[in-house]
Design a protein around this motif. Structure first.
Motif, short mmCIF file in Angstrom:
data_model
loop_
_atom_site.label_atom_id
_atom_site.label_comp_id
_atom_site.label_asym_id
_atom_site.label_seq_id
_atom_site.Cartn_x
_atom_site.Cartn_y
_atom_site.Cartn_z
N GLN A 264 0.85 -1.19 0.00
CA GLN A 264 0.00 0.00 0.00
C GLN A 264 0.88 1.24 0.00
O GLN A 264 2.00 1.21 0.53
N ALA A 265 0.38 2.34 -0.57
CA ALA A 265 1.11 3.60 -0.61
C ALA A 265 0.18 4.73 -0.18
O ALA A 265 -1.04 4.56 -0.14
N PRO A 266 0.72 5.90 0.15
CA PRO A 266 -0.14 7.05 0.41
C PRO A 266 -1.06 7.34 -0.77
O PRO A 266 -0.80 6.92 -1.91
N ALA A 267 -2.11 8.10 -0.50
CA ALA A 267 -3.17 8.28 -1.48
C ALA A 267 -2.82 9.26 -2.59
O ALA A 267 -3.58 9.39 -3.55
N GLY A 268 -1.70 9.98 -2.49
CA GLY A 268 -1.36 10.95 -3.51
C GLY A 268 0.13 11.18 -3.61
O GLY A 268 0.93 10.53 -2.92
N TYR A 269 0.50 12.10 -4.48
CA TYR A 269 1.89 12.51 -4.62
C TYR A 269 2.41 13.01 -3.27
O TYR A 269 1.76 13.80 -2.59
N ARG A 270 3.60 12.56 -2.89
CA ARG A 270 4.22 12.99 -1.65
C ARG A 270 5.64 13.47 -1.94
O ARG A 270 6.42 12.79 -2.60
N SER A 271 5.96 14.65 -1.40
CA SER A 271 7.26 15.27 -1.69
C SER A 271 8.24 15.15 -0.55
O SER A 271 9.44 15.41 -0.74
N GLY A 272 7.79 14.78 0.67
CA GLY A 272 8.68 14.70 1.82
C GLY A 272 8.39 13.48 2.68
O GLY A 272 7.25 13.01 2.74
N ALA A 273 9.43 12.98 3.35
CA ALA A 273 9.26 11.81 4.22
C ALA A 273 10.34 11.81 5.28
O ALA A 273 11.44 12.34 5.07
N THR A 274 10.04 11.18 6.42
CA THR A 274 11.03 11.03 7.48
C THR A 274 10.64 9.88 8.38
O THR A 274 9.45 9.57 8.52
N TRP A 275 11.64 9.22 8.97
CA TRP A 275 11.39 8.18 9.96
C TRP A 275 11.16 8.82 11.31
O TRP A 275 11.79 9.83 11.67
N LEU A 276 10.23 8.25 12.08
CA LEU A 276 10.07 8.69 13.46
C LEU A 276 11.32 8.33 14.24
O LEU A 276 11.84 7.22 14.13
N PRO A 277 11.86 9.26 15.02
CA PRO A 277 13.11 8.99 15.74
C PRO A 277 12.97 7.84 16.73
O PRO A 277 11.95 7.69 17.39
N HIS A 278 14.01 7.02 16.80
CA HIS A 278 14.11 5.89 17.73
C HIS A 278 13.03 4.84 17.47
O HIS A 278 12.74 4.02 18.33
N SER A 279 12.45 4.86 16.28
CA SER A 279 11.43 3.88 15.92
C SER A 279 11.98 3.01 14.79
O SER A 279 12.61 3.51 13.86
N MET A 280 11.72 1.73 14.86
CA MET A 280 12.13 0.82 13.80
C MET A 280 11.09 0.73 12.69
O MET A 280 11.38 0.18 11.62
N VAL A 281 9.89 1.28 12.92
CA VAL A 281 8.80 1.04 11.97
C VAL A 281 8.03 2.29 11.56
O VAL A 281 7.31 2.25 10.57
N GLY A 282 8.15 3.40 12.28
CA GLY A 282 7.31 4.55 12.03
C GLY A 282 7.88 5.48 10.96
O GLY A 282 9.04 5.87 11.02
N VAL A 283 7.05 5.84 9.97
CA VAL A 283 7.45 6.74 8.89
C VAL A 283 6.34 7.74 8.64
O VAL A 283 5.15 7.38 8.62
N LEU A 284 6.71 9.01 8.44
CA LEU A 284 5.77 10.06 8.05
C LEU A 284 6.02 10.47 6.61
O LEU A 284 7.17 10.48 6.14
N ALA A 285 4.96 10.81 5.89
CA ALA A 285 5.07 11.33 4.54
C ALA A 285 4.12 12.52 4.39
O ALA A 285 3.02 12.50 4.95
N VAL A 286 4.54 13.53 3.63
CA VAL A 286 3.69 14.71 3.43
C VAL A 286 3.70 15.11 1.96
O VAL A 286 4.63 14.80 1.21
N GLY A 287 2.64 15.82 1.57
CA GLY A 287 2.53 16.33 0.22
C GLY A 287 1.40 17.34 0.14
O GLY A 287 0.72 17.61 1.14
#
Length: 357
Positions: free
Chosen positions: A286-309
Motif C-alpha cells: 500500500q502507498a499514500p493516497a497521492g503525490y508525496r514530496s517529503g518523508a522522514t522516519w520517526l526517531p528511535h522507531s524501527m517502523v514509524g514513517v511520516l510522509a507529506v505532500g
C-alpha cells in the motif's frame, strides 16, 4: 502506554496522548484513537517553505521563497525573520542546521541563482560560501554527514550528476571529480521539492534521488561522494514525476517516495522500500493516497514513517508497507528530531508541529 512500541517514541513520548491502544492495533485504529494532527504555528509570512531543518523540540529553521529564512528557538511559538540580505529574488529550497546558531542554506536555479549561504550567529549575519558560475548547473539539495562534512548535488552537467563537497562545515565547497559518477539518463534530474533529494546516514553514506528520465533512480555513495552506484526504482518517471524524497533509518533501510506533481491526487508507482542500502527497491502492498514530496522516519522507531505532500500527510507503522492518511492539509517537507519532535512546512507560510489528542 501499551501502543508505545508500535507508534514510536516520537509520537508517544512527546505529544502526550492519553489514549491506550492495544499493541496489535492497525494503523487506522491507532491514528483514529490518538487523533494525530498537525498544529499550525504563526510564521508571519506567505512564503512557501520547502526547506526545513528541525534541530530539537525548541529550535528549527525554515528556507523558502522570496529569499525567506526563518528561525524559532521557542518551539515555534514565535519565528524570527533571519533572511540573508540581498536574497529576496532567490528561492531557498534546502536548509541544514546544526544548532540554534549554525545553519547552511541552499538557493536553487540556473547559473548564479544556485548559491549556498552559511551563518554561525543565528542568522544575524550570513556568508555566501558558494555561487554557481556554470550556466549548465542547477543545484537542488544539500546534506551533511556531521558538522564538517557535507555534499550538495546539481542536475547533470555534461552527462553526469554534479556533486559539491565541503570539509569545513559549509565554509567552502569543491566540485568533486565526475569519474566516479555513473552516466545520467536523458532528461534525468533531481526535484528541489523538499530538501530531501540528497540524504545521508552515518559518516560516509549518501543517496541522491532523481526522476525526469526513462527511469526514476537512486544514486548511492559509501565514501562521501568520491564514487557512486545507481539503481532503478519502480517509481514512475517523466519530466514531472520520479523520486522526490528519500528517507533512510540507517545505512540499509529506507524508502523512496514521490509521484507526479502535476497529478497530486494520484499515487500510482509512487513509493518503494529498500533493505539493502538502495541496491534493490520493492513496491509495498500500500502507498499514500497521492503525490508525496517529503518523508522522514520517526526517531528511535524501527517502523514509524511520516510522509507529506500537497494533498495530505500519512503515517506508516510497519516500515512503509501500509499507510494511513491522518491530515488533509498541504505540506512540502517534514523533519523529526532526536529528542522526539516532528515538524512540517509548506505553501502560504504553513508550518506545524505534530500533536496527539
Amino acid at each position: 502506554m501499551r501502543w508505545f512500541a508500535l507508534i514510536g517514541p516520537c509520537v508517544a513520548a512527546v505529544l502526550t496522548c492519553s489514549a491506550a491502544v492495544p499493541a496489535a492495533a492497525t494503523t487506522a485504529e491507532v491514528t483514529s484513537a490518538t487523533k494525530l494532527h498537525w498544529e499550525l504555528q504563526p510564521s508571519g509570512t506567505d512564503a512557501r517553505f520547502r526547506g526545513l531543518a528541525a534541530v530539537n523540540r525548541e529550535v528549527a529553521w525554515l528556507g523558502g521563497s522570496k529569499g525567506t529564512v526563518l528561525r524559532t528557538v521557542d518551539g515555534g511559538r514565535s519565528w524570527q525573520d533571519v533572511s540573508p540580505p540581498g536574497a529576496a529574488e532567490l528561492q531557498f529550497r534546502d536548509i541544514e542546521a546544526f544548532d540554534a546558531r549554525t545553519a547552511v542554506a541552499l538557493t536553487i536555479g540556473e547559473g548564479e541563482q544556485s548559491r549556498i549561504y552559511r551563518t554561525s550567529d543565528g542568522g544575524r549575519s550570513w556568508t555566501e560560501s558558494f555561487r554557481n558560475t556554470d550556466p549548465k548547473a542547477f543545484y537542488d539539495c544539500v546534506g551533511f554527514f556531521d558538522r564538517r562534512h557535507g555534499l550538495a548535488m546539481s542536475d547533470p552537467v555534461d552527462g553526469k550528476v554534479r556533486v559539491l563537497s565541503t570539509e569545513d562545515g559549509g565554509r567552502s565547497w569543491t566540485v568533486l571529480p565526475s569519474a566516479g559518477m555513473p552516466d545520467a539518463l536523458p532528461g534525468e534530474a533531481g526535484f528541489a521539492a523538499s530538501g530531501q533529494c540528497l540524504v545521508t546516514s552515518g559518516p560516509r553514506d549518501a543517496w541522491i534521488a532523481t526522476g525526469g528520465g526513462a527511469r526514476a533512480r537512486v544514486f548511492h555513495t559509501s565514501d562521501r561522494g568520491r564514487t557512486w552506484s545507481v539503481s532503478d526504482t519502480p517509481l514512475a518517471s517523466k519530466p514531472t514525476a520520479g523520486v522526490f524524497a528519500l528517507a533512510f533509518r540507517d545505512r540499509r533501510t529506507g524508502i523512496a517516495i514521490g509521484g507526479d506533481f502535476e497529478n497530486p491526487n494520484t499515487a500510482k508507482d509512487a513509493l518503494a522500500r529498500t533493505g539493502d542500502g538502495g541496491r534493490g527497491w520493492q513496491v509495498p502492498p500500500q502507498a499514500p493516497a497521492g503525490y508525496r514530496s517529503g518523508a522522514t522516519w520517526l526517531p528511535h522507531s524501527m517502523v514509524g514513517v511520516l510522509a507529506v505532500g500537497p494533498s495530505g500527510s500519512d503515517l506508516s507503522l510497519d516500515g512503509g508497507r501500509h499507510w494511513r492518511q491522518f491530515d488533509a492539509g498541504s505540506f512540502d517537507t517534514v523533519d523529526c528530531t532526536p529528542d522526539l519532535s516532528c515538524w512540517a512546512a509548506g505553501e502560504k507560510g504553513r508550518v506545524a508541529r505534530l500533536r496527539l489528542g
